[in-house]
Design a protein around this motif. Structure first.
Motif, PDB file in Angstrom:
ATOM      1  N   VAL A 264      -4.666  -1.333   9.408  1.00 35.26           N
ATOM      2  CA  VAL A 264      -3.377  -0.750   9.033  1.00 35.26           C
ATOM      3  C   VAL A 264      -2.527  -1.763   8.280  1.00 35.26           C
ATOM      4  CG1 VAL A 264      -1.229   0.268   9.906  1.00 35.26           C
ATOM      5  CG2 VAL A 264      -3.425   0.897  10.952  1.00 35.26           C
ATOM      6  N   ALA A 265      -2.476  -2.989   8.787  1.00 38.05           N
ATOM      7  CA  ALA A 265      -1.690  -4.023   8.112  1.00 38.05           C
ATOM      8  C   ALA A 265      -2.256  -4.317   6.727  1.00 38.05           C
ATOM      9  CB  ALA A 265      -1.662  -5.298   8.943  1.00 38.05           C
ATOM     10  N   GLY A 266      -3.566  -4.326   6.599  1.00 34.01           N
ATOM     11  CA  GLY A 266      -4.177  -4.572   5.301  1.00 34.01           C
ATOM     12  C   GLY A 266      -3.852  -3.492   4.295  1.00 34.01           C
ATOM     13  N   ALA A 267      -3.896  -2.225   4.757  1.00 36.98           N
ATOM     14  CA  ALA A 267      -3.569  -1.115   3.857  1.00 36.98           C
ATOM     15  C   ALA A 267      -2.115  -1.179   3.422  1.00 36.98           C
ATOM     16  CB  ALA A 267      -3.862   0.214   4.550  1.00 36.98           C
ATOM     17  N   MET A 268      -1.212  -1.475   4.347  1.00 36.11           N
ATOM     18  CA  MET A 268       0.208  -1.567   4.000  1.00 36.11           C
ATOM     19  C   MET A 268       0.458  -2.744   3.063  1.00 36.11           C
ATOM     20  SD  MET A 268       1.837  -0.732   7.741  1.00 36.11           S
ATOM     21  CE  MET A 268       3.515  -1.116   7.245  1.00 36.11           C
ATOM     22  N   GLY A 269      -0.228  -3.866   3.337  1.00 35.94           N
ATOM     23  CA  GLY A 269      -0.069  -5.027   2.462  1.00 35.94           C
ATOM     24  C   GLY A 269      -0.559  -4.752   1.054  1.00 35.94           C
ATOM     25  N   SER A 270      -1.665  -4.040   0.934  1.00 38.64           N
ATOM     26  CA  SER A 270      -2.187  -3.704  -0.394  1.00 38.64           C
ATOM     27  C   SER A 270      -1.261  -2.750  -1.131  1.00 38.64           C
ATOM     28  CB  SER A 270      -3.580  -3.077  -0.257  1.00 38.64           C
ATOM     29  OG  SER A 270      -4.500  -4.020   0.268  1.00 38.64           O
ATOM     30  N   ALA A 271      -0.442  -2.001  -0.379  1.00 40.48           N
ATOM     31  CA  ALA A 271       0.517  -1.078  -0.996  1.00 40.48           C
ATOM     32  C   ALA A 271       1.840  -1.754  -1.336  1.00 40.48           C
ATOM     33  CB  ALA A 271       0.763   0.109  -0.074  1.00 40.48           C
ATOM     34  N   GLY A 272       1.968  -3.054  -1.032  1.00 45.30           N
ATOM     35  CA  GLY A 272       3.169  -3.789  -1.418  1.00 45.30           C
ATOM     36  C   GLY A 272       4.056  -4.216  -0.277  1.00 45.30           C
ATOM     37  N   ALA A 273       3.691  -3.904   0.969  1.00 47.76           N
ATOM     38  CA  ALA A 273       4.494  -4.348   2.110  1.00 47.76           C
ATOM     39  C   ALA A 273       4.130  -5.789   2.463  1.00 47.76           C
ATOM     40  CB  ALA A 273       4.267  -3.442   3.308  1.00 47.76           C
TER      41      ALA A 273
ATOM     42  N   ASP B 257       7.678   4.162  -0.184  1.00 51.70           N
ATOM     43  CA  ASP B 257       6.889   5.391  -0.064  1.00 51.70           C
ATOM     44  C   ASP B 257       5.392   5.084  -0.082  1.00 51.70           C
ATOM     45  OD1 ASP B 257       9.246   6.759   0.039  1.00 51.70           O
ATOM     46  OD2 ASP B 257       9.118   7.594  -1.992  1.00 51.70           O
ATOM     47  N   ALA B 258       4.981   4.167  -0.947  1.00 51.50           N
ATOM     48  CA  ALA B 258       3.563   3.820  -1.021  1.00 51.50           C
ATOM     49  C   ALA B 258       3.096   3.164   0.272  1.00 51.50           C
ATOM     50  CB  ALA B 258       3.314   2.888  -2.205  1.00 51.50           C
ATOM     51  N   ALA B 259       3.944   2.312   0.851  1.00 50.00           N
ATOM     52  CA  ALA B 259       3.563   1.633   2.092  1.00 50.00           C
ATOM     53  C   ALA B 259       3.466   2.622   3.253  1.00 50.00           C
ATOM     54  CB  ALA B 259       4.566   0.531   2.416  1.00 50.00           C
ATOM     55  N   VAL B 260       4.389   3.567   3.325  1.00 50.37           N
ATOM     56  CA  VAL B 260       4.335   4.580   4.383  1.00 50.37           C
ATOM     57  C   VAL B 260       3.085   5.440   4.231  1.00 50.37           C
ATOM     58  CG1 VAL B 260       5.442   6.674   5.272  1.00 50.37           C
ATOM     59  CG2 VAL B 260       6.811   4.624   4.834  1.00 50.37           C
TER      60      VAL B 260
END
Length: 360
Positions: free
Chosen positions: A150-159, A211-214
Motif C-alpha cells: 500500500v505504501a509503495g502504491a501511494m508513493g508511486s502516485a506521488g505521496a 486524488d491519485a494517491a487516494v
C-alpha cells in the motif's frame, strides 16, 4: 544525446526543492515544453525588457530566471511591453522560461546563504518560515503483511515526498476493532465482532497528487472497505532568513561594508554609532520577517524594500535596519544560481542585465 528541459529542471529541483517554495510563488516551468531538448541555457535575475531583447536576438533553449516573469494570473498573451507581452515574444522565439525564486531563497546554498556569506555572517542559522502550497496527510489502517504494498502504491502516485526524500511514511502497530455485517467478506477475521492487528500508515501528499494517491491506496489495499482519513496539513516550511554574528561594529561602518559588498546605495535606520553584532539577513523584500528577526535576537537586519512604518517598528524594538535594495540583496544568490545551472548544462549564458535602480 542532449538533455531535455525537464531533465535540467529535475536536476535543479534536487538542489532547490520546489515544494519548499512559498505557496503563492509560481516556481517551476512557466512556459515551454519539458520534453524539448536543451543545449543552451541563459540565467537572469528577471526577464526585463532588456533581457527579453537579448534573448530574442540570440535565443537559448531555456531561460532560468530568479524572479517569475508571469507573477499574477493573466487571461491573454499579446504583444506589449508588460510581462505577458514579453512572455508572448519569448514563446514566439521558442524559448522556455523556468523560475526558482523562493525555492532557491530557502535552499541550502541558495540566496539566503549567499547573502549571509556576502555580509560576513559567522555561524549563520535559519529563521523565518515560508509556508508551501496546500498539502494533506493520508492515514489508513492496513494488515501488517500489506503495508509495503500500500505504501509503495501511494508513493508511486506521488505521496510521501519531503524535500528530496521520496516514499516517506510513518507506521505504528495497533488493534483495529470492527463488526463485519451480513454479506461481508473480511480479509481478516470472520463475520461478526473482530479485533485484529493493523498498522496505522501515514503519508503526506500535495494537493495536486491527493486524488491519485487516494486511488492508489484503494486499489492496493486488501480490504473490501479500506478505512482512511485525509487531513489538511501545514508543514516542512522553508526558512528564508539567516541570522549570525559579526565582530561588534558601529551601524554606520557595518552599513558601509554592506554597500561595499553588495553595491548601490544603502539606506539605514538606527543610531549610526550604535554597536551591532548579531545580524539577520533576508533576500528580497524581507519586511514581513522583521518581527521574527527581533525575536531571534538580531541587532540589525539586512533586507530590501523596508517601509517607513516597518522600520519604525523595528527601531522601537531596538533593532536597526540596513536596506541596500531589493535586487542588491538577491545578487549574490543569482551568482550562485548561474554557477548551479552551469554544473548541469555546460553551455550557460549570464545575461548580465540588472535593473537600473539596483545600482544607483
Amino acid at each position: 544525446m542532449a538533455k531535455t528541459i525537464g531533465a535540467v529542471l529535475d536536476a535543479l529541483a534536487r538542489r532547490f526543492p520546489p515544494d519548499k517554495a512559498a505557496g503563492w510563488d509560481p516556481v517551476g516551468l512557466q512556459f515551454g515544453d519539458a520534453a524539448a531538448p536543451v543545449r543552451t541555457v541563459a540565467v537572469c535575475h528577471e526577464v526585463t525588457q532588456a533581457v527579453s531583447a537579448l534573448v530574442e536576438a540570440d535565443p537559448p533553449d531555456l531561460v532560468v530566471a530568479y524572479h517569475p516573469l508571469l507573477f499574477r494570473p493573466t487571461t491573454r498573451l499579446v504583444e506589449g511591453i508588460d510581462a505577458p507581452g514579453r512572455a508572448f515574444r519569448l514563446i514566439r522565439a521558442g524559448v522556455a522560461v523556468a523560475v526558482v525564486h523562493t525555492a532557491f531563497d530557502v535552499a541550502r546554498g541558495g540566496a539566503a546563504d549567499a547573502l549571509a556569506e556576502a555580509v560576513g555572517l559567522e555561524e549563520p542559522v535559519a529563521f523565518g518560515p515560508v509556508w508551501g502550497s496546500e498539502s494533506h496527510k493520508i492515514v489508513t489502517f492496513v494488515p501488517p503483511g500489506a503495508v509495503d504494498d500500500v505504501a509503495g502504491a501511494m508513493g508511486s502516485a506521488g505521496a510521501g515526498v519531503v524535500g528530496n526524500y521520496r516514499h516517506c511514511s510513518f507506521r505504528v502497530a495497533g488493534e483495529g476493532a470492527f463488526f463485519a455485517g451480513e454479506g461481508t467478506t473480511p480479509t481478516l477475521g470472520d463475520p461478526g465482532a473482530n479485533r485484529e492487528t493493523e498498522v496505522r500508515l501515514e503519508m503526506a501528499v500535495s494537493a495536486d497528487r491527493l486524488d491519485a494517491a487516494v486511488a492508489a491506496l484503494v486499489a492496493a489495499h486488501p480490504y473490501e472497505e479500506p478505512a482512511y482519513d485525509v487531513y489538511a496539513r501545514r508543514a516542512e516550511a522553508g526558512m528564508v532568513g539567516r541570522i549570525g554574528t559579526v565582530s561588534p561594529v558601529s551601524l554606520e561602518r557595518f552599513a558601509e561594508r554592506v554597500a561595499e559588498g553588495l553595491g548601490g546605495v544603502v539606506r539605514r535606520a538606527g543610531d549610526p554609532n550604535g554597536q551591532v553584532s548579531r545580524i539577520a539577513v533576508v533576500p528580497g523584500s524581507g519586511g514581513e520577517f522583521l518581527e521574527q528577526a527581533a525575536a531571534a535576537g538580531a541587532d540589525a537586519v539586512v533586507t530590501g524594500d523596508v517601509s517607513h512604518h516597518r522600520a519604525r517598528a523595528a527601531l522601537d524594538r531596538g533593532m536597526a535596519i540596513v536596506d541596500p535594495g531589493h535586487a542588491a540583496t538577491e545578487r549574490p544568490g543569482v551568482e550562485r544560481l548561474y554557477a548551479a545551472v552551469g554544473e548541469i548544462v555546460p553551455d550557460v549564458r549570464d545575461l548580465g542585465v540588472d535593473e537600473p535602480w539596483s545600482s544607483v
